[in-house]
Structure formats: C-alpha cells, structure tokens
Design a protein around this motif. Structure first.
Motif, mmCIF file in Angstrom:
data_model
loop_
_atom_site.group_PDB
_atom_site.id
_atom_site.type_symbol
_atom_site.label_atom_id
_atom_site.label_comp_id
_atom_site.label_asym_id
_atom_site.label_seq_id
_atom_site.Cartn_x
_atom_site.Cartn_y
_atom_site.Cartn_z
ATOM 1 N N GLY A 202 0.807 -1.202 0.000
ATOM 2 C CA GLY A 202 0.000 0.000 0.000
ATOM 3 C C GLY A 202 0.844 1.258 0.000
ATOM 4 O O GLY A 202 2.075 1.210 0.098
ATOM 5 N N LYS A 203 0.158 2.384 -0.145
ATOM 6 C CA LYS A 203 0.841 3.671 -0.116
ATOM 7 C C LYS A 203 -0.192 4.754 0.182
ATOM 8 O O LYS A 203 -1.407 4.549 0.063
ATOM 9 C CB LYS A 203 1.547 3.970 -1.441
ATOM 10 N N THR A 204 0.291 5.911 0.594
ATOM 11 C CA THR A 204 -0.528 7.105 0.766
ATOM 12 C C THR A 204 0.086 8.184 -0.110
ATOM 13 O O THR A 204 1.300 8.397 -0.068
ATOM 14 C CB THR A 204 -0.553 7.548 2.239
ATOM 15 N N PHE A 205 -0.745 8.885 -0.900
ATOM 16 C CA PHE A 205 -0.195 9.793 -1.908
ATOM 17 C C PHE A 205 -1.189 10.904 -2.221
ATOM 18 O O PHE A 205 -2.410 10.723 -2.105
ATOM 19 C CB PHE A 205 0.146 9.025 -3.183
ATOM 20 N N ASP A 227 5.140 0.594 1.838
ATOM 21 C CA ASP A 227 5.652 0.624 3.200
ATOM 22 C C ASP A 227 4.563 1.215 4.089
ATOM 23 O O ASP A 227 4.268 2.407 4.026
ATOM 24 C CB ASP A 227 6.926 1.465 3.281
ATOM 25 N N TRP A 228 3.939 0.379 4.911
ATOM 26 C CA TRP A 228 2.804 0.830 5.711
ATOM 27 C C TRP A 228 3.195 1.815 6.801
ATOM 28 O O TRP A 228 2.329 2.471 7.387
ATOM 29 C CB TRP A 228 2.079 -0.372 6.333
ATOM 30 N N THR A 229 4.488 1.951 7.081
ATOM 31 C CA THR A 229 4.922 2.913 8.098
ATOM 32 C C THR A 229 5.096 4.316 7.534
ATOM 33 O O THR A 229 5.389 5.253 8.283
ATOM 34 C CB THR A 229 6.249 2.477 8.741
ATOM 35 N N VAL A 230 4.936 4.494 6.213
ATOM 36 C CA VAL A 230 5.180 5.785 5.567
ATOM 37 C C VAL A 230 3.879 6.334 4.996
ATOM 38 O O VAL A 230 3.119 5.619 4.337
ATOM 39 C CB VAL A 230 6.229 5.656 4.452
#
Length: 374
Positions: A202-205, A227-230
């Motif tokens: 996954g990602k957040t963007f 990277d789920w921590t980012v």
C-alpha cells in the motif's frame, strides 16, 4: 574593506540577528500574539490557520472555532446545540469560513461547517447526519472536504461534484482527505491504498483534481511505496498548481518528517527543499496563494516525541528557515506555522514553555524575520 570581506561580515550579521529584508512593500516586522477566548492568568492556546481580507484571520482559540478582526479582537463562531469544540480551517475574501466541529463525547468524529462572518449560526454539512470535514474554500465560494467518506465539492450549500479516485489506481484506493482548493478551482487531496499480495502492500499519496471536472485526476508520485509505516500527504495547492506536503515515517520510536513540493505537470517525484539548520525534520503544512511561500514546523525527535518544535518558513528557494519567537520568552518555547498570505504574513501557534502559556500568533513581514539558526 573588500567586497568579499563585506559579504562575510553581512552574512554574519544576518545569521546572528535575522535575514536581510526581502524585496517587497514596506512593512514593520513584528510578532503578534492574539487574544484568547479564555484570556486569564494562563489562557488556553490557539492557532491562526487562515487569512481573509481586511485584516481578518481565523483558526481556533481555547478549543473553539474563532476569528480575529483587524483590531485584533477575538470572536467566537457560534456553536450549534450539542457541539463543544472545533476550528476554522479556511476563510475567503468575502468572509466565508469553513472548518470542523465536534460534539460532546465524540472526540474522534468531526462535522464540517460553513459560516458567513456576521451570521447568527453556522451551516452544518449534510445536517451533521454523517461524519464530515470541510477544509478549504476559494474566493468563488467553492467549498471542499469529505462527507461520509466521500470527497466532495460544494457551492452555495449544494454538492456540485464528487471527487473520483484515479481510474488507474488499485481497486483498494480511497480518498482519505481533501486538503485544498486554489483560485481556479483545482483541488488537492490525499489517497490511501492497502491490500495483501503475498505481503501487506500500500501507499498514501496526493491527488490533484483539475478545475471543472473535465479532466481525470492526477496521482502524484511519492518517494516511498509499499511501506505501511510511511504516509505522504498534501497540505495545499497554490494558484499555479504547486502542491506542498510532507512524507511521514512513523514506527514506534522511529520518526521522520520530510517536506515535499510537487509542480505541474506532476510527472516527477517531489522536490525536498531540505531542513532548517539545527533540526532533523521539517513538515510543510500551509502555503501562500501566489508568492511561493510554504510554512510548517521544524523538529527534532527524542524517543519518538517532537521535543524541539519551531515554526518553519520556506521562501520557495534555498533551505527552509526558522521564524523567531517573541522576545523575552523561554528558550524551550515551541511554535508551528499553518498559514501564509500573499502580503507576507504567517499564522500559527506559539507556546511559551516558561510561562506555560499558549496563543495564536501572526508573524508580520515574515520574510524579514525568517533566519537560519546558528
């Protein structure tokens, strides 16, 4: 004295006493600590989160949505029955404010509102039937935010469009926040995806929706994927379409914050402008509409906590700088910046650690006060 020697002397004066004055209209640099709705021996803090016209600034005070007029008087936004806290997140040139409210006992659920300065009551998005957050408004009165988990744009209280997920993204992608709208009507938000494919991915963007809805949204590139921590989130979009935000890495005591700047045509990785001297991390949490300024916080983490926090100012080139604290306050004081205007003001929050007293604050002529710490 030679020209080179003169330059060295001037550089020393700048780093010791503040930066050279930036080009622009004459103004008087100062740090304005705004009054609180709960003024007293130790009033609750507050923050400036938006600039309007005619000296109007808005944000929160003592946990309540508030605004300050040109005479620096503080005014509370009227709360509907059952609501106990909130904040104004944006205001346009016509005095239309937007933000979020919370009910008593519902500490993690927000409800979006609009409020026209001088009105007797706010307008709750969707009648507060579902969780919502209204985060920005432009001078044309277009309002953006989330309602019931759906990204939306409103005009005169009516939904004019729902903001779609980029079609080429993974089916698990969802919009998690809408973070800004510019004068033309371009909107920026943040999307997130999470799924399993032999491992958790996954990602957040950030995502940009062009004005009018006639073009597909852009998925902005990020440094770190899978990277789920980012988490990489947007903070706003200016009138040129420039987007600012930051990448956050959070895993137990391991914390990192990296500022990010995206430019049209959004086909490249973001630019990292660097750090404020003496601090390990920087976030960008706001920007000016047309002068390339971004503001936020510089910080250094100790055992996972931001023990050192200082308002950051980036003029659009070079490394980010620090904004000064009021004279005579504790050297351990903390500050953050959330808003920047085209007339060289920055708004945020300040906490005097020695006096145990916080306040909403405005740095006037911020470009003339920003400096590189020793």
């Amino acid at each position: 004295m030679s020209a080179a020697a003169t330059a060295v002397v001037l550089a020393g004066l700048i780093t010791a006493a503040g930066p050279a004055a930036a080009a622009g209209p004459a103004c008087t640099p100062d740090i304005l600590r705004l009054p609180s709705l709960a003024d007293g021996p130790a009033p609750a803090g507050g923050a400036v989160r938006a600039f309007g016209a005619g000296g109007l600034v808005a944000g929160d005070s003592a946990g309540l949505p508030a605004y300050w007029t040109a005479d620096h008087a503080v005014h509370a936004v009227p709360l509907p029955e059952g609501f106990v806290s909130g904040q104004v997140l944006a205001v346009n040139a016509k005095g239309l404010m937007v933000g979020t409210l919370r009910r008593a006992g519902e500490y993690t659920t927000s409800y979006g509102f609009t409020y026209q300065r001088g009105a007797s009551e706010v307008r709750l998005i969707g009648g507060a039937a579902a969780s919502s957050a209204v985060t920005d408004v432009n001078d044309a009165g277009r309002v953006v935010g989330m309602e019931g988990g759906v990204a939306k744009e409103w005009l005169n209280g009516a939904v004019v469009r729902e903001l779609p997920v980029p079609a080429d993204e993974h089916p698990s992608v969802r919009i998690v926040s809408v973070d800004g709208i510019n004068a033309r009507g371009d909107i920026v938000g943040t999307a997130q995806t999470s799924y399993e494919d032999d491992q958790l991915r996954g990602k957040t963007f950030p995502v940009v929706w062009p004005s009018g809805g006639g073009y597909p949204p852009y998925s902005l590139r990020v440094w770190t994927e899978d990277d789920w921590t980012v988490r990489t989130a947007a903070a706003g979009i200016d009138d040129r379409g420039r987007v600012v935000g930051h990448e956050d890495l959070s895993h137990r005591d391991w914390q990192e914050r990296k500022p990010a700047v995206w430019k049209k045509p959004y086909d490249a990785l973001p630019n990292d402008p660097g750090r404020v001297k003496g601090y390990d991390h920087v976030t960008f949490d706001g920007l000016s509409p047309a002068t390339n300024v971004a503001v936020g916080s510089a910080m250094t983490f100790v055992e996972g906590y931001a023990n050192f926090l200082h308002a950051a100012y980036w003029p659009g080139t070079g490394a980010p700088l620090a904004l000064p604290h009021p004279a005579g306050t504790s050297p351990d004081s903390r500050s953050s910046a959330f808003a920047a205007s085209d007339d060289d003001r920055v708004g945020g929050t300040f906490y005097d650690w020695g006096a145990m007293k916080g306040s909403a604050v405005v740095w006037n002529c911020a470009s003339k006060q920003a400096y590189a710490p020793q």
